[in-house]
Each structure stands twice: as structure tokens, then as C-alpha cells.
Design a protein around this motif. Structure first.
Motif, PDB file in Angstrom:
ATOM      1  N   GLN A   1       0.820  -1.211   0.000  1.00  0.00           N
ATOM      2  CA  GLN A   1       0.000   0.000   0.000  1.00  0.00           C
ATOM      3  C   GLN A   1       0.850   1.256   0.000  1.00  0.00           C
ATOM      4  N   ALA A   2       2.152   1.115   0.362  1.00  0.00           N
ATOM      5  CA  ALA A   2       3.068   2.251   0.494  1.00  0.00           C
ATOM      6  C   ALA A   2       2.592   3.209   1.580  1.00  0.00           C
ATOM      7  N   HIS A   3       1.730   2.743   2.458  1.00  0.00           N
ATOM      8  CA  HIS A   3       1.179   3.617   3.492  1.00  0.00           C
ATOM      9  C   HIS A   3       0.686   2.752   4.639  1.00  0.00           C
ATOM     10  N   ILE A   4       0.897   3.215   5.868  1.00  0.00           N
ATOM     11  CA  ILE A   4       0.361   2.491   7.017  1.00  0.00           C
ATOM     12  C   ILE A   4      -0.038   3.502   8.079  1.00  0.00           C
ATOM     13  N   ASP A   5      -1.177   3.268   8.723  1.00  0.00           N
ATOM     14  CA  ASP A   5      -1.613   4.210   9.759  1.00  0.00           C
ATOM     15  C   ASP A   5      -2.090   3.466  11.004  1.00  0.00           C
ATOM     16  N   PRO A   6      -2.264   4.197  12.130  1.00  0.00           N
ATOM     17  CA  PRO A   6      -2.517   3.520  13.406  1.00  0.00           C
ATOM     18  C   PRO A   6      -3.799   2.706  13.434  1.00  0.00           C
ATOM     19  N   SER A   7      -4.721   2.929  12.491  1.00  0.00           N
ATOM     20  CA  SER A   7      -5.958   2.150  12.527  1.00  0.00           C
ATOM     21  C   SER A   7      -5.659   0.670  12.340  1.00  0.00           C
ATOM     22  N   PHE A   8      -4.447   0.370  11.848  1.00  0.00           N
ATOM     23  CA  PHE A   8      -4.064  -1.026  11.678  1.00  0.00           C
ATOM     24  C   PHE A   8      -4.031  -1.751  13.016  1.00  0.00           C
ATOM     25  N   PHE A   9      -3.709  -1.025  14.100  1.00  0.00           N
ATOM     26  CA  PHE A   9      -3.666  -1.643  15.421  1.00  0.00           C
ATOM     27  C   PHE A   9      -5.056  -1.766  16.032  1.00  0.00           C
ATOM     28  N   GLY A  10      -6.012  -1.044  15.477  1.00  0.00           N
ATOM     29  CA  GLY A  10      -7.290  -0.866  16.162  1.00  0.00           C
ATOM     30  C   GLY A  10      -8.137  -2.124  16.210  1.00  0.00           C
ATOM     31  N   ILE A  11      -9.167  -2.058  17.031  1.00  0.00           N
ATOM     32  CA  ILE A  11     -10.037  -3.206  17.263  1.00  0.00           C
ATOM     33  C   ILE A  11     -10.808  -3.572  16.002  1.00  0.00           C
ATOM     34  N   ILE A  12     -11.159  -2.565  15.184  1.00  0.00           N
ATOM     35  CA  ILE A  12     -11.964  -2.846  13.994  1.00  0.00           C
ATOM     36  C   ILE A  12     -11.195  -3.754  13.042  1.00  0.00           C
ATOM     37  N   MET A  13      -9.901  -3.452  12.878  1.00  0.00           N
ATOM     38  CA  MET A  13      -9.078  -4.284  12.005  1.00  0.00           C
ATOM     39  C   MET A  13      -9.004  -5.703  12.549  1.00  0.00           C
ATOM     40  N   ALA A  14      -8.790  -5.812  13.874  1.00  0.00           N
ATOM     41  CA  ALA A  14      -8.694  -7.149  14.480  1.00  0.00           C
ATOM     42  C   ALA A  14      -9.982  -7.918  14.260  1.00  0.00           C
ATOM     43  N   ILE A  15     -11.117  -7.248  14.478  1.00  0.00           N
ATOM     44  CA  ILE A  15     -12.383  -7.955  14.340  1.00  0.00           C
ATOM     45  C   ILE A  15     -12.641  -8.321  12.889  1.00  0.00           C
ATOM     46  N   SER A  16     -12.246  -7.431  11.962  1.00  0.00           N
ATOM     47  CA  SER A  16     -12.512  -7.785  10.566  1.00  0.00           C
ATOM     48  C   SER A  16     -11.698  -9.014  10.181  1.00  0.00           C
ATOM     49  N   ILE A  17     -10.471  -9.110  10.689  1.00  0.00           N
ATOM     50  CA  ILE A  17      -9.654 -10.287  10.355  1.00  0.00           C
ATOM     51  C   ILE A  17     -10.245 -11.542  10.983  1.00  0.00           C
ATOM     52  N   ILE A  18     -10.682 -11.423  12.238  1.00  0.00           N
ATOM     53  CA  ILE A  18     -11.253 -12.597  12.894  1.00  0.00           C
ATOM     54  C   ILE A  18     -12.551 -13.003  12.213  1.00  0.00           C
ATOM     55  N   SER A  19     -13.339 -11.996  11.782  1.00  0.00           N
ATOM     56  CA  SER A  19     -14.585 -12.392  11.140  1.00  0.00           C
ATOM     57  C   SER A  19     -14.310 -13.074   9.807  1.00  0.00           C
ATOM     58  N   MET A  20     -13.204 -12.709   9.131  1.00  0.00           N
ATOM     59  CA  MET A  20     -12.847 -13.451   7.919  1.00  0.00           C
ATOM     60  C   MET A  20     -12.627 -14.919   8.242  1.00  0.00           C
ATOM     61  N   ALA A  21     -11.794 -15.169   9.268  1.00  0.00           N
ATOM     62  CA  ALA A  21     -11.481 -16.555   9.613  1.00  0.00           C
ATOM     63  C   ALA A  21     -12.731 -17.300  10.057  1.00  0.00           C
ATOM     64  N   VAL A  22     -13.554 -16.624  10.871  1.00  0.00           N
ATOM     65  CA  VAL A  22     -14.702 -17.314  11.455  1.00  0.00           C
ATOM     66  C   VAL A  22     -15.796 -17.551  10.417  1.00  0.00           C
ATOM     67  N   VAL A  23     -16.000 -16.573   9.537  1.00  0.00           N
ATOM     68  CA  VAL A  23     -17.032 -16.729   8.517  1.00  0.00           C
ATOM     69  C   VAL A  23     -16.641 -17.822   7.533  1.00  0.00           C
TER      70      VAL A  23
END
Lengths: 286, 378
Positions: free
Chosen positions: B250-272
Motif C-alpha cells: 500500500q506504500a502507506h500504514i496508519d494507526p488504525s491497523f492496530f485498532g479493534i476494527i481491524m482485528a475484528i474484521s480479520i477474525i470475522s474473515m477466519a470465522v465466517v
């Protein structure tokens, strides 16, 4: 010399945090259900109070009950869903996280992501021995302590309170003794919702309001419940006051931007040193 | 062709055996879904490339990267059963380390990423130790608060991390979406194979034993501390790798990467997609990524619709289909899918008649006892 104003404000804020977490402590203690949507329930109630009191301009005694009722409804609705999956810890966690996300986004859709501020209804300062504290905060402290006393009476004296304590000790045994475990759990979640709603109304003028603040309240609630000990109301109040004071002093003397880190440090230290919290009873073996 | 066969014969026998196993028709029949999905993934970008729609390939690249993080989570959160909310945190550590070192210290990409992966490995080990004393929702909250504190620290120390805006101008590994797609797909497949190998080895057995019953696993001689830390560090390393690739893509990274929303979206990928499978995270990542981007066309820019998709999917899957989408196809979980309708009925019943137990209503008590005995047998 500690700044006494900061200290007292911390104690008042902490007692309010304690009130907010007491509902969580009840639900987790009685139903053994880790409802991670609790913070968002509080926030939904805060927004509801904001909507009724400051946008619809209803009088306090009409607007505030609506906010409390909303919290009770959300709490019981969440319980209906979580009840279905209580046999599996992980499913409870993810289901409640999903509910939290949905609540947050509903709030985001209705109110937008902007920060809002609510004015205090009770203005003025109280001056006492050179310390100046807002009258509103003193009122908050008095109300909080009153609710805590009432809650302890309910838990200690009434039939519902007795059954709540019985269910928290052993679900099977209380079921055998003729307690309707399911009904007790729902009643508990209703009480928890009411506590969340009441604390939301008191919290309304203290912090700025935005939809994603639920995660902060979740962390605060969890930190206090862990610190005070699960299922111990006195512990919850004590934990809340300790956490609120620490947070205020840390914010005042060190780095205001990192106040939130206090919860995390508290959670880690308590879990590693004394997992059952300050006043928690040792968990019965299964 | 003959030369290739000769070359295969010269390989060590273990590899030959596993290759033979892969190449048999029987194996293909058993793993139809896997082969179909992998085949679709391999040919997917050709169409958009011919049509010249780079955007579709870009979604695929992001889905590949998220699939890697979701696999990393699945090893720890799914197979080992740890309620870990920190996969995005591990990814963010590598992403940030690599971004800071390449843009501000002038390091080349490879050593910067390696150092980043090492750091996320260390932080995973550090989170793994408390998992010995705490479990369930407590562990979830601890991992969640670690990630939140990381986010706050990143925003606070803005002279190094550029605060909320994040770091831009990170050098890319490959240019162009088409090349990046195959590069990320290659890493994804490598991670998939490695993870498959691990889950079939002694480690994987230990992980599953821990997830099933910790006390029992310990009694049977599974070293809890060792395997929990291995599980966490695998999660850290794989998620870190994906985080580095993400930052350099992406050539870019911001603190939202650490946030809960990112974590939940990744977990929902695995769980779904399907928890405790390795194909599930890939399926889930593609499904969620494409439906998120598709929703963008349907509902416009309103972010809340797309964001609540994760929540709705998590709720629906957790209530009605705990094995994820993959369990619909799998024989061993088939009953899960078949009971969906029963589950919906019971659920509705529960809402309107809270006091009545749906499974006991109108059923002979002896019959229901038999039913209970059957469940115990299972």
C-alpha cells in the motif's frame, strides 16, 4: 503534595466508573457470560439521553427514563442471543463483539462520527477548604453511592438477590433447589442494563460523546471488575475509585494522552499477581 | 516430462511420498473444494488484467494479505482456541518497523521486514506468557488492550510514527497490481502449505488438544507453556510477514491497523470462512473483501453499512453456523449445516417464549432423555 482537586475528581469519577461496571460485574458473576458489548450498551444509552434531553428537549424525568429503558432492552436482547451459545466461551466472545460492532455502527449511522458535548444541567462550584469542585460532580457522587447502597440491599435482602447469589455460586445446585435460573439471568441482565443506563445519564456531561467510545468503556469496565474481584459489589466500587484516581493523577502528572494505558497496566498487573481481584472470593471448583 | 519424473525420483523419499499423495486422484477427490478454490485464485487476475480493471486485482491483493493474517489468527485463535484479538497488532508491528526503517533510516526492504517480523515474534511470545494464567474473555481483553495501547502510543509518539496520518511513501516490493497479486498469492500458498504441514505434525496435535481441554492435554503430557508460546509466535511471525507485505504494497500504514476494527474484521474473515480450517480464512477473506467493495457501489460511501457487515456476519455465523461457510461442504460438519433450520426455529421460539425450552416442548420426557444420552455419546 498531591493536587487535592485532581484527587477528589478522580474519586468521584472512579465511583461513577464503579457504578458503570457493577452491571457488568453482575452479569458476568451471575450468568458467567462475558458480554463484550457492554461498553457499547452504555454508549447507546448515553446517546439516547443526549437525543432526548438536548435534541428533543424533553424534560429530565421523561428523557432520562427513556435512556435507561433503551439500555435495559439492549441488555436483555443481548442476553437472549448470548444465552444460545453459553456453552462455548469463544462463541460468546465473538457474538458479543459482533453485537458491539453493530451497535457502534447504528450509532454512527444515526449520529455521525463527530464529537459532541453535552452541557451540565446543574452548574456551579462548591468551595471547601480551598478545594473547588463542580456541584454536578458532588451530586453524581451522592447519587452513585445511593445507588450502590440500594443495589447492595437488593442483592443482600430480596428474594431475587438471594437467587442471584445462588446462581452465581452454582447453576446446577440452584436449578435443583427450584430457582428459575433462566429468569434470574434475564432479571440480572435487566438490572445490569438499568445500571448502565443510570451511569450513562450521569456520565453524559463529563466526557465528549462519540460512537466508538464503547471500546474505552469496555476496557474500563473490565479493568474495574478484574481489579475489584468478580461478583463483589464493594470490590467494584473500590476498584472503580482506585482506577479513577490513578487515571486522573496519571493524566495530571504525566502524559494526558496516555491515560488509557492505565487500564491496560492495571489489567495485566492484577491478572498476573492476584487473578481473583482485591475483594473477590476464590472461585468454587467446577 | 520424463526428465521431470527423474528429477522427482532423485528427491528425498519423504518429499516424494508427500508429492505422490498430492498427485493421486483420490486426494483430489477428497479435497475438491480446496483444489477448486486454489485454481480459481490462480486464474482470477487474468480476466481483470485483460479488461484492464486494475482495481479488481487490487482487491484480490488485499484479500490475499488479509487471508494470510486470518490464517495466522486461525492457528492461534482457532486451532489452539486462544481468544486472541491481536493478529492485526502483530501485523502492524512489522508494518511500522519496516516502514520506519525504510523511509527514515534508509534500510533496504528485506532486512527491515526481517527485523519487523522478529519484533512481532517477540511481542507474540510476550503475549503468550500471560496466556498461561488467564484464558477465555480475560485473554481476549488483555490482547485487545495491548493493541489499543499500541494504537495510543503510535498516535502519541508522532515524531517517529507520523501520528494519525500514518507513514506514507514506503518503497514497494513490486510495481503493478498484476505482479503484486501473484507475489502475494505465492506467499499465501506458501503460508498455507506450511500451516497445513504444521497442523498435521505433532505441534498441530498439541494445539488441538489444548483447544479441546487444557487440563486434559496437560495430564496427557502436552507441555502447555511450550505449545501455547509456539502457537502465539507462529501467529506473530505469519501475521508479521503479512503486515510487512501490506505496508510495502500500500506504500502507506496508519494507526488504525492496530485498532479493534481491524482485528475484528480479520477474525470475522477466519470465522465466517470456517474456523479450525486453513481454507476457511482464505475463503472468508475473499468473500468479505469483495462484499465490502461491492457494498461500496450499492450504498455509496456511507462507511457504517460496510463496517457493520462484519458485526452482522459474526452474529449470524456464531448463532447459526459455528463451523463457518466451509462446514456446509464438509462431511464431518454436515449436521451443523442441516440443523440451521432447527436452530432458527429454536431461536425464534426462544425470543417469543423465553420460559419454554424449545427442545422439550411437546416431547415425551423419556424421548428427550434418550436424546440427551445420544448427545453424551457423541
Amino acid at each position: 503534595m498531591i493536587n487535592l482537586e485532581v484527587l477528589f475528581n478522580g474519586i468521584i469519577l472512579g465511583s461513577l466508573y464503579g457504578l458503570m461496571s457493577s452491571g457488568y460485574s453482575l452479569v458476568y458473576g451471575v450468568g458467567k457470560v462475558a458480554n463484550l458489548a457492554y461498553g457499547h450498551m452504555v454508549v447507546a444509552s448515553i446517546f439516547m439521553a443526549y437525543l432526548t434531553l438536548f435534541q428533543w428537549d424533553l424534560i429530565f424525568w421523561v428523557g432520562a427514563p427513556i435512556a435507561v429503558i433503551i439500555a435495559v432492552l439492549i441488555s436483555m436482547g443481548t442476553m437472549v442471543l448470548l444465552e444460545r451459545v453459553t456453552d462455548n466461551d469463544q462463541r460468546v466472545i465473538f457474538l458479543s463483539l459482533g453485537i458491539a460492532i453493530i451497535l457502534e455502527n447504528i450509532l454512527l449511522a444515526i449520529f455521525g462520527g463527530t464529537y459532541r458535548f453535552a452541557p451540565t444541567i446543574i452548574t456551579g462550584l462548591v468551595e471547601f477548604a480551598g478545594i473547588r469542585i463542580q456541584t454536578y460532580r458532588i451530586v453524581v457522587f451522592v447519587i452513585t453511592i445511593a445507588i450502590f447502597i440500594g443495589l447492595s440491599l437488593v442483592v443482600a435482602k430480596t428474594r431475587l438477590g438471594r437467587s442471584m447469589r445462588a446462581v452465581s455460586q452454582s447453576e446446577e445446585a440452584s436449578w435443583l433447589m427450584g430457582i428459575d435460573v433462566k429468569r434470574v439471568k434475564f432479571a440480572t441482565s435487566g438490572i445490569a442494563g438499568a445500571l448502565a443506563g443510570l451511569s450513562a445519564i450521569l456520565l453524559l456531561p463529563i466526557y465528549s460523546i462519540y460512537p466508538s467510545m464503547g471500546w474505552d468503556y469496555l476496557l474500563i469496565g473490565f479493568a474495574i471488575v478484574i481489579l475489584g474481584g468478580l461478583g463483589s459489589l464493594n470490590g467494584t466500587l473500590l476498584g472503580g475509585i482506585i482506577l479513577g484516581t490513578t487515571e486522573s493523577l496519571f493524566g495530571y502528572y504525566f502524559i494526558p494522552g496516555l491515560r488509557g494505558a492505565v487500564y491496560f497496566v492495571v489489567i495485566i498487573i492484577v491478572l498476573l499477581i492476584r487473578p481473583r481481584g482485591l475483594l473477590g472470593k476464590k472461585e468454587a471448583s467446577h | 516430462m520424463l526428465e521431470q519424473i527423474e528429477a522427482i525420483k532423485r528427491l528425498p523419499s519423504k518429499t516424494v511420498n508427500s508429492l505422490k499423495r498430492v498427485l493421486t486422484i483420490d486426494f483430489m477427490k477428497k479435497n475438491k473444494i480446496m483444489i477448486v478454490i486454489l485454481f480459481i485464485l490462480c486464474i482470477y487476475p487474468i480476466g481483470p488484467q485483460m479488461a484492464g480493471i486494475d482495481y479488481l486485482i487490487h482487491i484480490g491483493v488485499v484479500a490475499n494479505i488479509f487471508a494470510i493474517i486470518a490464517i495466522a489468527w486461525d492457528i492461534n485463535g482457532g486451532y489452539t482456541g486462544q481468544g486472541n484479538l491481536a493478529p492485526a497488532f502483530f501485523a502492524g508491528i512489522t508494518g511500522y518497523t519496516s516502514a520506519i526503517l525504510t523511509t527514515q533510516a534508509g534500510w533496504p526492504i528485506a532486512p527491515a521486514m526481517l527485523l519487523g517480523i522478529f519484533l512481532s515474534f517477540l511481542s507474540a511470545v510476550a503475549i503468550g506468557f500471560p496466556s498461561m494464567r488467564i484464558s477465555g474473555p480475560y485473554l481476549t481483553i488483555v490482547t485487545f488492550s495491548v493493541a489499543e495501547v499500541a494504537k495510543k502510543l503510535t498516535i502519541y509518539y508522532s515524531d517517529v510514527t507520523k501520528g494519525e496520518e500514518g507513514i506514507g511513501g514506503i518503497p514497494r516490493i513490486f510495481e503493478g497490481a498484476f505482479l503484486n497479486f501473484y507475489w502475494t498469492l505465492f506467499v499465501l500458498l506458501a503460508v498455507y502449505l506450511v500451516a497445513m504441514y504444521i497442523m498435521r505434525s505433532k505441534w498441530g496435535l498439541a494445539f488441538k488438544a489444548i483447544a479441546a481441554d487444557e487440563t486434559r492435554a496437560q495430564t496427557l503430557g502436552v507441555n502447555l507453556l511450550k505449545y501455547k508460546i509456539i502457537s502465539f509466535s507462529l501467529c506473530g511471525i505469519i501475521a508479521g510477514l503479512a503486515g510487512g507485505i501490506y505496508a510495502h504494497y500500500q506504500a502507506h500504514i496508519d494507526p488504525s491497523f492496530f485498532g479493534i476494527i481491524m482485528a475484528i474484521s480479520i477474525i470475522s474473515m477466519a470465522v465466517v470462512g470456517g474456523e479450525k480450517t486453513l481454507l476457511g480464512p482464505i475463503l472468508g477473506a475473499y468473500l468479505l473483501q469483495f462484499s465490502m467493495e461491492g457494498l461500496r457501489f450499492v450504498v455509496g460511501q456511507a462507511p457504517w453499512v460496510r463496517l457493520s457487515l462484519h458485526g452482522v456476519l459474526l452474529v449470524v455465523v456464531m448463532l447459526f453456523l459455528p463451523g463457518g461457510i466451509l462446514s456446509i461442504f464438509r462431511k464431518e460438519h454436515k449436521e451443523d449445516a442441516e440443523t440451521i433450520s432447527t436452530r432458527v426455529k429454536g431461536w425464534l421460539h426462544g425470543i417469543f417464549f423465553i420460559d419454554n425450552e424449545p427442545e422439550n416442548s411437546g416431547v415425551d420426557p423419556e424421548l428427550s432423555e434418550e436424546h440427551a444420552a445420544e448427545q453424551v455419546d457423541q
